[in-house]
Enzyme design. Structure first.
Site, mmCIF file in Angstrom:
data_model
loop_
_atom_site.group_PDB
_atom_site.id
_atom_site.type_symbol
_atom_site.label_atom_id
_atom_site.label_comp_id
_atom_site.label_asym_id
_atom_site.label_seq_id
_atom_site.Cartn_x
_atom_site.Cartn_y
_atom_site.Cartn_z
ATOM 1 N N ASP A 104 64.148 0.240 33.079
ATOM 2 C CA ASP A 104 63.979 -0.435 34.368
ATOM 3 C C ASP A 104 65.340 -0.526 35.031
ATOM 4 O O ASP A 104 66.344 -0.732 34.356
ATOM 5 C CB ASP A 104 63.421 -1.846 34.119
ATOM 6 C CG ASP A 104 62.356 -2.221 35.128
ATOM 7 O OD1 ASP A 104 62.647 -2.127 36.334
ATOM 8 O OD2 ASP A 104 61.249 -2.614 34.710
ATOM 9 N N ASP A 206 63.107 -1.012 40.457
ATOM 10 C CA ASP A 206 62.446 -2.273 40.776
ATOM 11 C C ASP A 206 62.539 -2.646 42.261
ATOM 12 O O ASP A 206 63.609 -2.501 42.875
ATOM 13 C CB ASP A 206 63.148 -3.368 39.954
ATOM 14 C CG ASP A 206 62.541 -4.744 40.134
ATOM 15 O OD1 ASP A 206 61.422 -4.958 39.638
ATOM 16 O OD2 ASP A 206 63.188 -5.608 40.758
ATOM 17 N N GLU A 264 59.138 1.280 42.565
ATOM 18 C CA GLU A 264 58.155 0.240 42.861
ATOM 19 C C GLU A 264 58.179 -0.035 44.366
ATOM 20 O O GLU A 264 58.929 -0.866 44.855
ATOM 21 C CB GLU A 264 58.480 -1.054 42.101
ATOM 22 C CG GLU A 264 57.348 -2.057 42.199
ATOM 23 C CD GLU A 264 57.767 -3.516 41.994
ATOM 24 O OE1 GLU A 264 56.884 -4.365 41.871
ATOM 25 O OE2 GLU A 264 58.976 -3.799 41.970
ATOM 26 N N HIS A 329 53.083 -5.621 34.550
ATOM 27 C CA HIS A 329 53.457 -6.966 34.100
ATOM 28 C C HIS A 329 53.415 -8.004 35.223
ATOM 29 O O HIS A 329 53.774 -9.158 34.989
ATOM 30 C CB HIS A 329 54.862 -6.911 33.500
ATOM 31 C CG HIS A 329 55.886 -6.504 34.512
ATOM 32 N ND1 HIS A 329 55.917 -5.246 35.073
ATOM 33 C CD2 HIS A 329 56.888 -7.188 35.105
ATOM 34 C CE1 HIS A 329 56.894 -5.183 35.959
ATOM 35 N NE2 HIS A 329 57.499 -6.342 36.000
ATOM 36 N N ASP A 330 53.058 -7.580 36.431
ATOM 37 C CA ASP A 330 52.989 -8.522 37.563
ATOM 38 C C ASP A 330 51.552 -8.798 37.989
ATOM 39 O O ASP A 330 51.335 -9.572 38.932
ATOM 40 C CB ASP A 330 53.728 -7.945 38.784
ATOM 41 C CG ASP A 330 55.222 -7.803 38.541
ATOM 42 O OD1 ASP A 330 55.794 -8.647 37.827
ATOM 43 O OD2 ASP A 330 55.807 -6.842 39.074
HETATM 44 C C1 GLC Z 1 59.488 -6.559 40.633
HETATM 45 C C2 GLC Z 1 59.164 -6.788 39.181
HETATM 46 C C3 GLC Z 1 58.892 -8.249 38.985
HETATM 47 C C4 GLC Z 1 60.142 -9.020 39.339
HETATM 48 C C5 GLC Z 1 60.594 -8.690 40.751
HETATM 49 C C6 GLC Z 1 61.988 -9.155 40.998
HETATM 50 O O1 GLC Z 1 58.419 -6.794 41.469
HETATM 51 O O2 GLC Z 1 58.104 -5.966 38.781
HETATM 52 O O3 GLC Z 1 58.488 -8.534 37.674
HETATM 53 O O4 GLC Z 1 59.900 -10.382 39.242
HETATM 54 O O5 GLC Z 1 60.609 -7.308 40.996
HETATM 55 O O6 GLC Z 1 62.913 -8.369 40.307
#
Ligand code: GLC
Length: 526
Positions: A104, A206, A264, A329-330
């Protein structure tokens, strides 16, 4: 028609949330040694899923305000997860099994405990001040605009010492980096090279949408939903320079052989290819693809899945890699979001659609969200009960006291371990794990499912289906989204059911087949 052309097309990526995979050092939190210990499960062992790539959520030095998404040193491992040597060992062992490793990478923000931010906040004239985003208060002392943080509340945090606000699109302990500053761009590129030089295969990047803000820094619009006012996040993300910044990152990745990144990206209009094509056209598509989150965001309806999938696959161009994402994971676990039976059908889509398939640890067990008692809630983004904790519970490996995850009480409670664990599901022929294993084998060994051409087909409205074809092999995938029996007819269809989510009496198919409620089938043509 869609034809696979990217080297990663047909492969499977498995996301590991390291806190919850396996705890080797007995502190109740998963670690890198735990992942290494379990690599045989992922690939190359006697009892392996045989996935191709893993993505490990952050294990870098961090005060853990957002469980590692608040990085205080990009180039080191947090002691909770182990050491750099533990990571090198993991990488070596993964590569020995033919398993690629993505890590990540969090470019939008650091932890407030990162050395860079410590310097930046020290004084207004510190050379690193401009590495972050500082603004004066409005005349009445309030924040410079009405931007909201993703985790709730104002996105601006007042710093008494230097008399300015700093921007945090997420937690207040996650100050946003100022991507307009070329020194920031270089520092991030260096951190990426640190890992690429070590031999990782690439990154999951991310929260990229927030890297570029609208230069106006104007107030966001106030909207009304369900009779309540809310502020829609508009100007704090997807700014005009986003693709410049992402291209810089992609250039770093492209300067190495055979590396890749998945970003993402959160699109303003997620059902529309128009949002994604910028990611494919403006960034080097050989090394970068956006997650397509439609399978998470769309309601579980055949017509929606049909239009978004067919539309997306019509829109991508040769060389692009589709990355349909059903879970992470979100987000609430698949089986909790759409239903336990439906999750079996979703598994069929997840592993028979083209592109790089994504699995989140525990999908293969049909894990469901675990309600977290209020006093055990961990997630800082805990708007709902437990926030994102319910989908982050420890991986249950067996039915021992702590599920074979740890020898001590885990950081989050386990789900119902007597129902769902790797050991007992491995043996049960109709378990979710057995279904996933069958699907994973088909994706690897059946040339049509692996990399075959994708063609939309006409189906009854409650059914979503398509064919995949490679050389002389054609398969038809049919998913019944409804709770009714539905007959699918096609005069030319003659073949055999090679996979079904529910047990069936007959496997032969001649011109018609009846689908059971919520059933998904793969038919191979003769
Ligand atoms: C992304 C991650 C999430 C995190 C956020 C801030 O959306 O997937 O888990 O809290 O970024 O880094």
């Amino acid at each position: 028609m869609y034809t696979a052309s990217h080297p990663l097309d047909g492969k499977v990526l498995y996301q590991i949330y390291p806190r919850s995979f396996r705890d080797e050092n007995g502190d109740g939190v998963g670690d890198l040694k735990g992942i290494t210990r379990k690599l045989d499960y992922l690939r190359g062992g006697d009892k392996s899923l045989n996935v191709d790539v893993i993505w490990i959520s952050p294990f870098f030095t961090s005060p853990m305000a957002d469980f590692g998404y608040d990085v205080s040193d990009y180039c080191d491992v947090d002691p909770l997860f182990g050491t750099l040597d533990d990571f090198k060992e993991l990488l070596k062992e993964a590569h020995a099994r033919g398993l690629e490793v993505l890590i990540d990478f969090v470019p939008n923000h650091t932890s407030d405990e990162h050395e860079w931010f410590k310097e930046a906040r020290a004084s207004r004239d510190n050379p690193k001040r401009d590495w972050y985003i500082w603004r004066d208060a409005r005349a009445d002392g309030s924040p410079p605009n009405n931007w909201q943080s993703v985790f709730g509340g104002s996105a601006w945090q007042w710093e008494e010492a230097t008399g300015q606000y700093y921007l945090h699109s997420f937690h207040a302990k996650q100050p946003d980096l100022n991507w307009e500053n070329p020194e920031v761009q270089q520092a991030i590129a260096e951190a990426m090279r640190f890992w690429l030089d070590m031999g990782i295969d690439g990154f999951r990047v991310d929260a990229v949408s927030w890297m570029a803000k609208d230069p106006s820094y104007g107030d966001d619009p106030i909207r009304i939903a369900d009779g309540k006012e809310y502020i829609e996040q508009v100007y704090g993300k997807n700014g005009p320079r986003l693709f410049d910044y992402l291209s810089m990152i992609a250039d770093v990745v492209a300067s190495y052989e055979k590396k890749f990144m998945v970003v993402e990206a959160w699109l303003p209009e997620w059902t529309n290819m128009a949002g994604y094509d910028e990611y494919y056209r403006k960034i080097n598509a050989a090394v970068c693809a956006p997650f397509n989150f439609s399978p998470i965001l769309a309601p579980w309806e055949a017509s929606r899945f049909k239009s978004m999938t067919d539309g997306f696959l019509e829109g991508v161009e040769p060389g692009d890699l589709p990355v349909f994402c059903f879970s992470n994971h979100d987000q609430s676990r698949i089986a909790s979001r759409i239903g336990v039976d439906e999750a079996r059908a979703a598994a069929v889509l997840q592993l028979t659609l083209p592109g790089l398939a994504i699995m989140y640890y525990g999908d293969e067990l049909g894990m469901i969200d675990r309600a977290i008692p209020r006093d055990q809630v961990q997630d800082p983004a805990n708007g709902g009960l437990g926030g994102r904790d319910p989908e982050r519970t420890p991986m249950p490996w067996d039915d021992s006291q702590f599920g074979g995850f740890s020898e001590v009480k885990p950081w989050l409670p386990l789900g119902d371990i007597s129902m769902e664990n790797v050991a007992n599901q491995w043996e049960r022929p109709h378990s979710m794990l057995s279904l996933y294993r069958e699907l994973l084998n088909l994706r690897r060994d059946n040339p049509a499912i692996h990399k075959g051409d994708y063609r939309p087909i006409r189906t009854p409205s409650q059914v979503f289906g398509y064919t995949r074809q490679s050389g002389g092999v054609t398969v038809t995938v049919l998913v019944n989204f409804s709770a009714e029996f539905i007959t699918y007819e096609d005069a030319d269809l003659s073949g055999e059911v090679i996979l079904a989510t529910h047990s069936r009496d007959t496997d032969g198919v001649h011109a018609r087949i009846e689908l059971g409620p919520r059933e998904a089938l793969i038919i191979e043509h003769r």
